[in-house]
Design a protein around this motif. Structure first.
Motif, PDB file in Angstrom:
ATOM      1  N   PHE A 123       0.732  -1.274   0.004  1.00 33.76           N
ATOM      2  CA  PHE A 123      -0.056   0.051   0.094  1.00 33.76           C
ATOM      3  C   PHE A 123       0.915   1.126  -0.042  1.00 33.76           C
ATOM      4  O   PHE A 123       0.445   2.212  -0.491  1.00 33.76           O
ATOM      5  CB  PHE A 123      -1.102  -0.071   1.445  1.00 33.76           C
ATOM      6  CG  PHE A 123      -1.996  -1.007   1.121  1.00 33.76           C
ATOM      7  CD1 PHE A 123      -2.448  -1.535   0.133  1.00 33.76           C
ATOM      8  CD2 PHE A 123      -2.513  -1.432   2.497  1.00 33.76           C
ATOM      9  CE1 PHE A 123      -3.347  -2.567   0.179  1.00 33.76           C
ATOM     10  CE2 PHE A 123      -3.544  -2.654   2.476  1.00 33.76           C
ATOM     11  CZ  PHE A 123      -3.981  -3.032   1.164  1.00 33.76           C
ATOM     12  N   CYS A 138      -3.589   9.106   1.914  1.00 34.16           N
ATOM     13  CA  CYS A 138      -4.459   8.382   2.552  1.00 34.16           C
ATOM     14  C   CYS A 138      -5.284   8.937   3.627  1.00 34.16           C
ATOM     15  O   CYS A 138      -6.447   8.673   3.855  1.00 34.16           O
ATOM     16  CB  CYS A 138      -3.619   7.054   3.543  1.00 34.16           C
ATOM     17  SG  CYS A 138      -2.480   6.214   2.340  1.00 34.16           S
ATOM     18  N   ILE A 154      -7.165   4.573   1.815  1.00 36.92           N
ATOM     19  CA  ILE A 154      -6.048   4.258   1.220  1.00 36.92           C
ATOM     20  C   ILE A 154      -6.023   4.016  -0.115  1.00 36.92           C
ATOM     21  O   ILE A 154      -7.146   3.156  -0.494  1.00 36.92           O
ATOM     22  CB  ILE A 154      -5.305   3.030   1.858  1.00 36.92           C
ATOM     23  CG1 ILE A 154      -5.082   3.091   3.345  1.00 36.92           C
ATOM     24  CG2 ILE A 154      -4.079   2.489   1.047  1.00 36.92           C
ATOM     25  CD1 ILE A 154      -4.615   1.860   3.966  1.00 36.92           C
ATOM     26  N   TYR A 157      -7.284   0.522  -2.198  1.00 37.08           N
ATOM     27  CA  TYR A 157      -7.859  -0.126  -1.160  1.00 37.08           C
ATOM     28  C   TYR A 157      -9.130   0.106  -0.415  1.00 37.08           C
ATOM     29  O   TYR A 157      -9.962  -0.762  -0.346  1.00 37.08           O
ATOM     30  CB  TYR A 157      -6.606  -0.371  -0.034  1.00 37.08           C
ATOM     31  CG  TYR A 157      -7.112  -1.287   1.265  1.00 37.08           C
ATOM     32  CD1 TYR A 157      -7.147  -2.647   1.109  1.00 37.08           C
ATOM     33  CD2 TYR A 157      -7.443  -0.759   2.281  1.00 37.08           C
ATOM     34  CE1 TYR A 157      -7.613  -3.380   2.193  1.00 37.08           C
ATOM     35  CE2 TYR A 157      -7.937  -1.362   3.621  1.00 37.08           C
ATOM     36  CZ  TYR A 157      -7.796  -2.996   3.095  1.00 37.08           C
ATOM     37  OH  TYR A 157      -8.210  -3.766   4.468  1.00 37.08           O
TER      38      TYR A 157
END
Length: 162
Positions: A123, A138, A154, A157
C-alpha cells in the motif's frame, strides 16, 4: 417523557456533526498564526505542511538550522523568513519531552511508527502513495490536522479500520 427523550436524541445526533472549519476552530490552538501562511508558502510548496505539533521545539530548531541539507535538498529561503517560520513551529510544537532530539523525520517518530506498523508495504509503495511521508495520500483531512481513522482512505484499497 417521550418528547424529552426525542429532544435529547435530536440534539445529540447534531452535536456529532462537525464541519472541517469547526474542527480547525475547536481543536487548533495555533499561535503566531500570522506566520502560518509563510510556513505553508515556503515548506508546503514541496511537501505536506506537517502540523507543528508533530515535533518538539528542539527538534524543529535542529531541522530548521540545517535547511541547506534538508533530506538531501537545499531548502533555504530568506533568513528573516526562516526565523519567522521557526518561531511559528516552536510556538505550536509538541510538548512531548520524551522524543529523541535527533529525530527530525516525522516518519521516524515512535508513535508514528506504531500507528503505521500494520500497513502492508504494498500500500505504501504504490505510485499514489510512494512513502509514509505522503500523509495526504491516505489521510483525507491531513491538511487540517485530522488523522482520525474514519478519514483514512488508502488508494486502491479503501477505508482502513484498525
Amino acid at each position: 417523557m417521550k418528547k424529552l427523550i426525542l429532544g435529547i436524541l435530536v440534539v445529540g445526533s447534531f452535536s456529532g456533526v462537525m464541519a472541517d472549519s469547526d474542527y480547525k476552530k475547536y481543536y487548533s490552538t495555533e499561535k503566531l498564526s500570522q506566520y502560518s501562511s509563510l510556513y505553508k508558502e515556503e515548506c508546503a510548496a514541496c511537501h505536506m505542511g506537517y502540523q507543528a505539533k508533530f515535533l518538539p521545539a528542539k527538534n524543529w530548531t535542529k531541522l530548521m538550522n540545517n535547511l541547506e541539507n534538508h533530506f538531501g535538498v537545499d531548502a533555504t529561503f530568506d533568513k528573516m523568513d526562516e526565523q519567522k517560520v521557526l518561531e511559528y513551529l516552536k510556538a505550536n510544537s509538541s510538548k512531548r519531552r520524551y522524543i529523541n532530539e535527533d529525530i527530525i523525520q516525522i516518519t521516524k517518530l515512535p508513535f508514528f511508527k506504531k500507528e503505521h506498523r500494520k500497513i502492508p508495504s504494498r500500500f505504501i509503495k504504490q505510485k499514489e502513495v510512494r512513502s509514509l511521508s505522503n500523509c495526504k495520500a491516505c489521510h483525507t483531512k491531513a491538511d487540517i490536522g485530522s488523522y482520525r481513522e474514519r478519514d483514512i482512505n488508502i488508494p486502491n484499497y479503501g477505508r482502513w479500520d484498525d
